[in-house]
Scaffold this motif. Structure first.
Motif, PDB file in Angstrom:
ATOM      1  N   ARG A  75       0.858  -1.184   0.000  1.00  0.00           N
ATOM      2  CA  ARG A  75       0.000   0.000   0.000  1.00  0.00           C
ATOM      3  C   ARG A  75       0.887   1.225   0.000  1.00  0.00           C
ATOM      4  NH1 ARG A  75      -5.440  -1.731   3.036  1.00  0.00           N
ATOM      5  NH2 ARG A  75      -5.598  -3.672   1.918  1.00  0.00           N
ATOM      6  N   VAL A  76       0.895   1.877  -1.107  1.00  0.00           N
ATOM      7  CA  VAL A  76       1.775   3.026  -1.274  1.00  0.00           C
ATOM      8  C   VAL A  76       1.114   4.269  -0.698  1.00  0.00           C
ATOM      9  CG1 VAL A  76       2.931   4.472  -2.967  1.00  0.00           C
ATOM     10  CG2 VAL A  76       2.836   2.008  -3.303  1.00  0.00           C
ATOM     11  N   LEU A  77      -0.109   4.521  -1.091  1.00  0.00           N
ATOM     12  CA  LEU A  77      -0.817   5.708  -0.616  1.00  0.00           C
ATOM     13  C   LEU A  77      -2.208   5.327  -0.116  1.00  0.00           C
ATOM     14  CD1 LEU A  77      -0.039   8.355  -3.393  1.00  0.00           C
ATOM     15  CD2 LEU A  77       0.847   8.308  -1.064  1.00  0.00           C
ATOM     16  N   ARG A  78      -2.581   5.926   0.980  1.00  0.00           N
ATOM     17  CA  ARG A  78      -3.931   5.761   1.532  1.00  0.00           C
ATOM     18  C   ARG A  78      -4.536   7.152   1.681  1.00  0.00           C
ATOM     19  NH1 ARG A  78      -5.945   2.118   4.766  1.00  0.00           N
ATOM     20  NH2 ARG A  78      -5.099   0.053   4.781  1.00  0.00           N
ATOM     21  N   ALA A  79      -5.843   7.193   1.691  1.00  0.00           N
ATOM     22  CA  ALA A  79      -6.546   8.453   1.940  1.00  0.00           C
ATOM     23  C   ALA A  79      -7.534   8.207   3.078  1.00  0.00           C
ATOM     24  CB  ALA A  79      -7.264   8.929   0.685  1.00  0.00           C
ATOM     25  N   PRO A  80      -7.052   8.254   4.326  1.00  0.00           N
ATOM     26  CA  PRO A  80      -7.917   7.944   5.462  1.00  0.00           C
ATOM     27  C   PRO A  80      -9.127   8.868   5.576  1.00  0.00           C
ATOM     28  CG  PRO A  80      -5.631   8.276   6.182  1.00  0.00           C
ATOM     29  CD  PRO A  80      -5.692   8.574   4.731  1.00  0.00           C
ATOM     30  N   ALA A  81      -9.032  10.089   5.066  1.00  0.00           N
ATOM     31  CA  ALA A  81     -10.170  11.010   5.128  1.00  0.00           C
ATOM     32  C   ALA A  81     -11.372  10.453   4.388  1.00  0.00           C
ATOM     33  CB  ALA A  81      -9.782  12.363   4.541  1.00  0.00           C
ATOM     34  N   SER A  82     -11.131   9.587   3.409  1.00  0.00           N
ATOM     35  CA  SER A  82     -12.258   9.019   2.669  1.00  0.00           C
ATOM     36  C   SER A  82     -13.151   8.174   3.567  1.00  0.00           C
ATOM     37  CB  SER A  82     -11.771   8.202   1.473  1.00  0.00           C
ATOM     38  OG  SER A  82     -11.181   6.999   1.891  1.00  0.00           O
ATOM     39  N   ASN A  83     -12.615   7.689   4.686  1.00  0.00           N
ATOM     40  CA  ASN A  83     -13.443   6.908   5.618  1.00  0.00           C
ATOM     41  C   ASN A  83     -14.546   7.762   6.240  1.00  0.00           C
ATOM     42  OD1 ASN A  83     -12.005   4.576   5.114  1.00  0.00           O
ATOM     43  ND2 ASN A  83     -10.551   4.977   6.768  1.00  0.00           N
ATOM     44  N   TYR A  84     -14.286   9.059   6.438  1.00  0.00           N
ATOM     45  CA  TYR A  84     -15.331   9.945   6.957  1.00  0.00           C
ATOM     46  C   TYR A  84     -16.449  10.097   5.929  1.00  0.00           C
ATOM     47  CZ  TYR A  84     -11.813  11.047  10.436  1.00  0.00           C
ATOM     48  OH  TYR A  84     -10.881  10.947  11.423  1.00  0.00           O
ATOM     49  N   GLY A  85     -16.058  10.181   4.682  1.00  0.00           N
ATOM     50  CA  GLY A  85     -17.053  10.239   3.614  1.00  0.00           C
ATOM     51  C   GLY A  85     -17.866   8.960   3.544  1.00  0.00           C
ATOM     52  N   LEU A  86     -17.198   7.828   3.706  1.00  0.00           N
ATOM     53  CA  LEU A  86     -17.887   6.539   3.717  1.00  0.00           C
ATOM     54  C   LEU A  86     -18.910   6.491   4.849  1.00  0.00           C
ATOM     55  CD1 LEU A  86     -18.108   3.626   2.603  1.00  0.00           C
ATOM     56  CD2 LEU A  86     -16.246   3.007   4.158  1.00  0.00           C
ATOM     57  N   LEU A  87     -18.533   7.004   5.999  1.00  0.00           N
ATOM     58  CA  LEU A  87     -19.461   7.055   7.134  1.00  0.00           C
ATOM     59  C   LEU A  87     -20.686   7.906   6.801  1.00  0.00           C
ATOM     60  CD1 LEU A  87     -20.121   6.472  10.131  1.00  0.00           C
ATOM     61  CD2 LEU A  87     -18.854   8.549  10.687  1.00  0.00           C
ATOM     62  N   LEU A  88     -20.473   9.076   6.216  1.00  0.00           N
ATOM     63  CA  LEU A  88     -21.605   9.937   5.848  1.00  0.00           C
ATOM     64  C   LEU A  88     -22.489   9.275   4.790  1.00  0.00           C
ATOM     65  CD1 LEU A  88     -19.988  13.492   5.771  1.00  0.00           C
ATOM     66  CD2 LEU A  88     -21.622  12.587   7.438  1.00  0.00           C
ATOM     67  N   GLN A  89     -21.892   8.598   3.830  1.00  0.00           N
ATOM     68  CA  GLN A  89     -22.692   7.884   2.841  1.00  0.00           C
ATOM     69  C   GLN A  89     -23.547   6.820   3.524  1.00  0.00           C
ATOM     70  OE1 GLN A  89     -19.448   6.653   0.255  1.00  0.00           O
ATOM     71  NE2 GLN A  89     -20.166   8.039  -1.365  1.00  0.00           N
ATOM     72  N   GLY A  90     -22.975   6.117   4.486  1.00  0.00           N
ATOM     73  CA  GLY A  90     -23.728   5.105   5.237  1.00  0.00           C
ATOM     74  C   GLY A  90     -24.882   5.711   6.015  1.00  0.00           C
ATOM     75  N   VAL A  91     -24.657   6.875   6.610  1.00  0.00           N
ATOM     76  CA  VAL A  91     -25.741   7.571   7.333  1.00  0.00           C
ATOM     77  C   VAL A  91     -26.865   7.932   6.366  1.00  0.00           C
ATOM     78  CG1 VAL A  91     -26.327   9.725   8.554  1.00  0.00           C
ATOM     79  CG2 VAL A  91     -24.287   8.432   9.207  1.00  0.00           C
ATOM     80  N   ALA A  92     -26.510   8.443   5.199  1.00  0.00           N
ATOM     81  CA  ALA A  92     -27.514   8.826   4.199  1.00  0.00           C
ATOM     82  C   ALA A  92     -28.338   7.620   3.760  1.00  0.00           C
ATOM     83  CB  ALA A  92     -26.838   9.472   2.991  1.00  0.00           C
ATOM     84  N   LEU A  93     -27.674   6.512   3.517  1.00  0.00           N
ATOM     85  CA  LEU A  93     -28.388   5.303   3.103  1.00  0.00           C
ATOM     86  C   LEU A  93     -29.264   4.767   4.231  1.00  0.00           C
ATOM     87  CD1 LEU A  93     -25.483   3.599   1.145  1.00  0.00           C
ATOM     88  CD2 LEU A  93     -27.512   4.693   0.170  1.00  0.00           C
ATOM     89  N   SER A  94     -28.787   4.876   5.459  1.00  0.00           N
ATOM     90  CA  SER A  94     -29.586   4.442   6.609  1.00  0.00           C
ATOM     91  C   SER A  94     -30.834   5.306   6.769  1.00  0.00           C
ATOM     92  CB  SER A  94     -28.752   4.499   7.886  1.00  0.00           C
ATOM     93  OG  SER A  94     -27.677   3.601   7.793  1.00  0.00           O
ATOM     94  N   LEU A  95     -30.684   6.609   6.562  1.00  0.00           N
ATOM     95  CA  LEU A  95     -31.853   7.492   6.625  1.00  0.00           C
ATOM     96  C   LEU A  95     -32.889   7.110   5.576  1.00  0.00           C
ATOM     97  CD1 LEU A  95     -30.391  11.077   7.152  1.00  0.00           C
ATOM     98  CD2 LEU A  95     -31.894   9.820   8.694  1.00  0.00           C
ATOM     99  N   ALA A  96     -32.413   6.814   4.390  1.00  0.00           N
ATOM    100  CA  ALA A  96     -33.332   6.433   3.316  1.00  0.00           C
ATOM    101  C   ALA A  96     -34.090   5.169   3.679  1.00  0.00           C
ATOM    102  CB  ALA A  96     -32.566   6.227   2.007  1.00  0.00           C
ATOM    103  N   ALA A  97     -33.428   4.256   4.357  1.00  0.00           N
ATOM    104  CA  ALA A  97     -34.080   3.004   4.742  1.00  0.00           C
ATOM    105  C   ALA A  97     -34.986   3.179   5.961  1.00  0.00           C
ATOM    106  CB  ALA A  97     -33.018   1.950   5.038  1.00  0.00           C
ATOM    107  N   ALA A  98     -34.662   4.135   6.820  1.00  0.00           N
ATOM    108  CA  ALA A  98     -35.382   4.275   8.089  1.00  0.00           C
ATOM    109  C   ALA A  98     -36.717   5.008   7.967  1.00  0.00           C
ATOM    110  CB  ALA A  98     -34.494   4.994   9.098  1.00  0.00           C
ATOM    111  N   PHE A  99     -36.790   5.997   7.100  1.00  0.00           N
ATOM    112  CA  PHE A  99     -37.993   6.813   7.003  1.00  0.00           C
ATOM    113  C   PHE A  99     -38.797   6.404   5.782  1.00  0.00           C
ATOM    114  CE2 PHE A  99     -34.870   9.453   9.207  1.00  0.00           C
ATOM    115  CZ  PHE A  99     -35.555   9.681  10.386  1.00  0.00           C
TER     116      PHE A  99
END
Length: 179
Positions: free
Chosen positions: A30-54
């Motif tokens: 693994r030469v380069l990682r972008a750990p900040a993308s994990n925060y984006g992944l979390l927000l995407q998961g929240v958005a998808l959860s909202l869509a499923a919840a309401f």
């Protein structure tokens, strides 16, 4: 059913890539990682959860558009995963033997998996979500996706230099009007 197919495409892609990596070991350092993308992944998961919840009552008048959007997104996402091949990862990582993929759906947008996931989210929201929850979900998803795109584009630019910059200038990020 479309979500199940979308999930199965991801699992199949993951298993295929793992098998490829085991059978033909390459430089997977693994030469380069972008750990900040994990925060984006979390927000995407929240958005998808909202869509499923309401949920409201299904909107039958939207059914044909929802069906086309959902299953078209499944097909587009599967095409993107197949095109990306062994480079597919959930987290933003560039390995020593990484290639810049610009063919297939990557000729249309730089991040076709995010477009496919957005299509699935939109289909779900159109079908059943109340409008206020839909708007909140879309805003959260777009914020998360912007974080991921910027993080991934950053490591791709550091790795591929001018080739990536040319690609970035000529190809939208994940929505046709966003570069």
């Amino acid at each position: 059913m479309a979500w199940l197919l979308f999930f199965l495409a991801f699992v199949a892609g993951h298993l295929r890539v793992r098998k490829q990596r085991r059978s033909a070991p390459t430089k997977e350092d693994r030469v380069l990682r972008a750990p900040a993308s994990n925060y984006g992944l979390l927000l995407q998961g929240v958005a998808l959860s909202l869509a499923a919840a309401f949920h409201t009552h299904p909107r039958p008048s939207w059914a044909p558009a929802v069906w086309i959007l959902a299953y078209g997104s499944v097909a587009f996402g599967a095409w993107a995963l197949l095109t990306l091949g062994r480079h597919w990862r959930i987290q933003a990582v560039v390995t020593a033997d990484h290639e810049l993929i610009t063919a297939g759906p990557y000729a249309l947008v730089r991040h076709p998996v995010y477009l496919a996931l957005f299509g699935m989210l939109a289909a779900t929201l159109l079908a059943r979500a109340p409008w206020p929850a839909a708007l909140v979900s879309i805003v959260i998803y777009l914020a998360g996706t912007e974080i991921r795109v910027r993080a991934e584009d950053g490591i791709l630019a550091r790795t591929f230099g001018q080739a990536f910059e040319s690609y970035r200038r000529s190809t939208a990020a994940y929505l046709p009007w966003l570069r």
